[in-house]
Design a protein around this motif. Structure first.
Motif, PDB file in Angstrom:
ATOM      1  N   LEU A  55       0.660  -1.162  -0.153  1.00  0.00           N
ATOM      2  CA  LEU A  55      -0.136  -0.051  -0.208  1.00  0.00           C
ATOM      3  C   LEU A  55       0.899   1.316   0.035  1.00  0.00           C
ATOM      4  CD1 LEU A  55      -2.694   1.325   0.186  1.00  0.00           C
ATOM      5  CD2 LEU A  55      -2.646   1.058   2.679  1.00  0.00           C
ATOM      6  N   SER A  56       1.965   1.235   0.649  1.00  0.00           N
ATOM      7  CA  SER A  56       2.680   2.275   0.810  1.00  0.00           C
ATOM      8  C   SER A  56       3.439   2.736  -0.532  1.00  0.00           C
ATOM      9  CB  SER A  56       3.756   2.068   1.878  1.00  0.00           C
ATOM     10  OG  SER A  56       3.082   2.095   3.117  1.00  0.00           O
ATOM     11  N   ARG A  57       3.898   1.520  -1.210  1.00  0.00           N
ATOM     12  CA  ARG A  57       4.314   1.617  -2.556  1.00  0.00           C
ATOM     13  C   ARG A  57       3.485   2.233  -3.637  1.00  0.00           C
ATOM     14  NH1 ARG A  57       4.543  -1.459  -7.431  1.00  0.00           N
ATOM     15  NH2 ARG A  57       6.430  -0.911  -8.410  1.00  0.00           N
ATOM     16  N   LEU A  58       2.110   1.908  -3.499  1.00  0.00           N
ATOM     17  CA  LEU A  58       1.212   2.611  -4.281  1.00  0.00           C
ATOM     18  C   LEU A  58       1.067   3.763  -3.987  1.00  0.00           C
ATOM     19  CD1 LEU A  58      -1.251   2.605  -6.335  1.00  0.00           C
ATOM     20  CD2 LEU A  58      -2.633   1.846  -4.181  1.00  0.00           C
ATOM     21  N   GLU A  59       1.145   4.304  -2.827  1.00  0.00           N
ATOM     22  CA  GLU A  59       0.906   5.647  -2.611  1.00  0.00           C
ATOM     23  C   GLU A  59       2.184   6.576  -2.953  1.00  0.00           C
ATOM     24  OE1 GLU A  59      -2.136   5.346   1.205  1.00  0.00           O
ATOM     25  OE2 GLU A  59       0.006   5.515   1.614  1.00  0.00           O
ATOM     26  N   ARG A  60       3.479   6.136  -2.949  1.00  0.00           N
ATOM     27  CA  ARG A  60       4.642   6.688  -3.519  1.00  0.00           C
ATOM     28  C   ARG A  60       4.462   6.930  -4.982  1.00  0.00           C
ATOM     29  NH1 ARG A  60       7.130   3.239   0.211  1.00  0.00           N
ATOM     30  NH2 ARG A  60       7.973   1.858  -1.564  1.00  0.00           N
ATOM     31  N   VAL A  61       4.044   5.658  -5.745  1.00  0.00           N
ATOM     32  CA  VAL A  61       4.045   5.863  -7.047  1.00  0.00           C
ATOM     33  C   VAL A  61       2.848   6.784  -7.469  1.00  0.00           C
ATOM     34  CG1 VAL A  61       3.394   4.660  -9.318  1.00  0.00           C
ATOM     35  CG2 VAL A  61       4.738   3.545  -7.384  1.00  0.00           C
ATOM     36  N   ALA A  62       1.834   6.655  -6.829  1.00  0.00           N
ATOM     37  CA  ALA A  62       0.624   7.598  -7.022  1.00  0.00           C
ATOM     38  C   ALA A  62       1.054   9.144  -6.891  1.00  0.00           C
ATOM     39  CB  ALA A  62      -0.794   7.325  -6.257  1.00  0.00           C
ATOM     40  N   ALA A  63       1.718   9.333  -5.648  1.00  0.00           N
ATOM     41  CA  ALA A  63       2.333  10.755  -5.445  1.00  0.00           C
ATOM     42  C   ALA A  63       3.107  11.238  -6.458  1.00  0.00           C
ATOM     43  CB  ALA A  63       3.079  10.684  -3.974  1.00  0.00           C
ATOM     44  N   ASP A  64       4.080  10.307  -6.972  1.00  0.00           N
ATOM     45  CA  ASP A  64       4.872  10.917  -8.052  1.00  0.00           C
ATOM     46  C   ASP A  64       4.278  11.225  -9.188  1.00  0.00           C
ATOM     47  OD1 ASP A  64       7.776  11.089  -9.136  1.00  0.00           O
ATOM     48  OD2 ASP A  64       7.005   9.633 -10.611  1.00  0.00           O
ATOM     49  N   TYR A  65       3.133  10.424  -9.581  1.00  0.00           N
ATOM     50  CA  TYR A  65       2.288  10.790 -10.634  1.00  0.00           C
ATOM     51  C   TYR A  65       1.625  12.259 -10.419  1.00  0.00           C
ATOM     52  CZ  TYR A  65      -1.830  10.111 -13.770  1.00  0.00           C
ATOM     53  OH  TYR A  65      -2.844  10.272 -14.649  1.00  0.00           O
ATOM     54  N   ALA A 228      -0.514   0.455  -8.717  1.00  0.00           N
ATOM     55  CA  ALA A 228       0.858   0.736  -8.835  1.00  0.00           C
ATOM     56  C   ALA A 228       1.741   0.484 -10.050  1.00  0.00           C
ATOM     57  CB  ALA A 228       1.627  -0.127  -7.958  1.00  0.00           C
ATOM     58  N   VAL A 229       1.125  -0.485 -10.890  1.00  0.00           N
ATOM     59  CA  VAL A 229       1.970  -0.652 -12.151  1.00  0.00           C
ATOM     60  C   VAL A 229       1.174   0.302 -13.245  1.00  0.00           C
ATOM     61  CG1 VAL A 229       2.091  -2.346 -13.968  1.00  0.00           C
ATOM     62  CG2 VAL A 229       2.177  -2.900 -11.428  1.00  0.00           C
ATOM     63  N   ALA A 230      -0.053   0.748 -13.322  1.00  0.00           N
ATOM     64  CA  ALA A 230      -0.715   1.277 -14.118  1.00  0.00           C
ATOM     65  C   ALA A 230      -0.277   3.137 -13.996  1.00  0.00           C
ATOM     66  CB  ALA A 230      -2.217   1.427 -13.955  1.00  0.00           C
ATOM     67  N   TYR A 231      -0.067   3.445 -12.579  1.00  0.00           N
ATOM     68  CA  TYR A 231       0.415   4.765 -12.699  1.00  0.00           C
ATOM     69  C   TYR A 231       1.889   4.930 -13.049  1.00  0.00           C
ATOM     70  CZ  TYR A 231      -3.741   6.712 -10.009  1.00  0.00           C
ATOM     71  OH  TYR A 231      -4.891   7.251  -9.522  1.00  0.00           O
ATOM     72  N   ALA A 232       2.611   3.796 -13.032  1.00  0.00           N
ATOM     73  CA  ALA A 232       3.967   4.125 -13.670  1.00  0.00           C
ATOM     74  C   ALA A 232       4.138   3.826 -15.005  1.00  0.00           C
ATOM     75  CB  ALA A 232       4.701   2.974 -12.714  1.00  0.00           C
ATOM     76  N   ASP A 233       3.126   3.629 -15.693  1.00  0.00           N
ATOM     77  CA  ASP A 233       2.930   3.228 -17.249  1.00  0.00           C
ATOM     78  C   ASP A 233       3.149   4.555 -17.955  1.00  0.00           C
ATOM     79  OD1 ASP A 233       2.673   2.116 -19.550  1.00  0.00           O
ATOM     80  OD2 ASP A 233       1.361   0.897 -19.536  1.00  0.00           O
ATOM     81  N   ALA A 234       4.369   5.165 -17.903  1.00  0.00           N
ATOM     82  CA  ALA A 234       4.202   6.525 -18.427  1.00  0.00           C
ATOM     83  C   ALA A 234       3.972   6.718 -20.050  1.00  0.00           C
ATOM     84  CB  ALA A 234       5.529   7.181 -18.489  1.00  0.00           C
ATOM     85  N   SER A 235       4.217   5.606 -20.840  1.00  0.00           N
ATOM     86  CA  SER A 235       3.924   5.482 -22.261  1.00  0.00           C
ATOM     87  C   SER A 235       2.467   5.386 -22.478  1.00  0.00           C
ATOM     88  CB  SER A 235       4.720   4.396 -22.981  1.00  0.00           C
ATOM     89  OG  SER A 235       4.332   3.337 -22.350  1.00  0.00           O
TER      90      SER A 235
END
Length: 322
Positions: A55-65, A228-235
């Motif tokens: 959960l913390s990792r998801l929130e970090r990835v989302a925060a970056d997004y 977590a994976v979707a928010y990191a899919d920049a392309s």
């Protein structure tokens, strides 16, 4: 008219019971009809409780997004629940902009309607959506932050449709010294509304209280892993932001051929005005196309994006049949 269709989008099963048919096109929700394609390939273990670290990792990835410090991010099982929870933490005189998302009027007890032109001077807390739903109106972030600076209460901004244009977001302005709360929704832009995933971006005191109320496992492992994976899919995100305006323009052009002027700056949906919105809703429903009517605005009808050329052609034909 049946409540599911006038209160919010969705309600395909109710539409089938009322109008018959099976092969329905749902244009009622404003959700991306071409969802993020990777959800089926994400591995997670349904047997295990969600791990706090995940959960913390998801929130970090989302925060970056979102462009915000992770300390100001709290994941919730859908932004609707987040809105209602935050409403229990805030009191005082409150106004919500209308027309707008109907839940906004229920977030804080006693909230009064206000219009866009009156909003800057509204006392106390103010709740709004940017882009707005259902009319697609947008306000520049600088303007919103000016509203924030001149008020004593909270500014609560629902950015459920802001993913299409990140320049519209005020998320980066969230800080402990500001009375600013921003809501983000995963399901609309990523097209996976059934996942029920959203975020509250707020001062740390609000985030901490929300975490306490949500308890140990606020999200399913599926929502955590996929988000977590979707928010990191920049392309995919960039390609989708490029594609959606063209899809919206194609819808606008088709509506114009039938004499309708599409309103709104959010490419995920359009609002049209007609002599009898209910009659048009029912005519399209008889062609198994679900749209969004409004009980308090009988001339309005909101349409989401058709998923492809075949769906656009079906809508075109249905509009021409009558």
């Amino acid at each position: 008219m049946s409540e599911p269709w006038t209160w919010h989008g969705g309600g395909i099963e109710a539409a089938k019971r009322a109008f018959g048919g099976d092969d329905w096109i749902d244009l009622s929700t404003g959700i991306n009809p071409q969802p993020w394609p990777g959800a089926g390939g994400i591995a997670f273990d349904w047997r295990c409780l969600p791990e706090p670290e995940h959960l913390s990792r998801l929130e970090r990835v989302a925060a970056d997004y979102f462009g915000v410090d992770p300390r100001h991010v709290c994941a919730v099982p859908g932004s609707e629940i987040g809105l209602r929870l935050v409403g229990t933490l805030i009191d005082g005189d409150t106004a919500h902009i209308a027309p707008g998302y109907r839940t906004h009027g229920e977030v804080i007890s006693g909230s009064a309607e206000t219009r866009w032109g009156d909003a800057p001077g509204a006392a106390g807390n103010l709740i709004l959506a940017n882009p707005n739903n259902p009319d697609g109106r947008v306000l520049a972030p600088d303007g919103l932050l000016e509203w924030l600076e001149r008020r004593a209460g909270w500014l609560i901004v629902d950015e459920a449709f802001a993913d299409t244009d990140p320049a519209l977001s005020v998320a980066a302005a969230v800080a402990d010294h500001r009375k600013l709360i921003v809501f983000r929704s995963f399901g609309k832009f990523f097209g996976l509304a059934g996942l029920r995933l959203g975020f509250v971006l707020a001062p740390q005191t609000i985030v901490a209280t929300l975490r306490a109320r949500l308890g140990a496992w606020p999200l399913s492992e599926a929502a955590i892993a996929i988000g977590a994976v979707a928010y990191a899919d920049a392309s995919w995100i960039e390609a989708t932001r490029r594609r959606l305006p063209g899809d919206a323009a194609a819808l606008d052009a088709m509506l114009a051929r039938h004499g309708y002027r599409a309103a709104g700056a959010c490419p995920l949906f359009r609002l049209i005005e007609t002599d009898n919105g209910r009659a048009l809703f029912e005519r399209l429903a008889r062609h198994a196309i679900l749209t969004r009517p409004f009980a308090d605005q009988p001339r309005w009808l909101r349409l989401g994006l058709p998923a492809d050329a075949a769906a656009l052609a079906r809508l075109d034909a249905a509009l021409g049949d009558g």
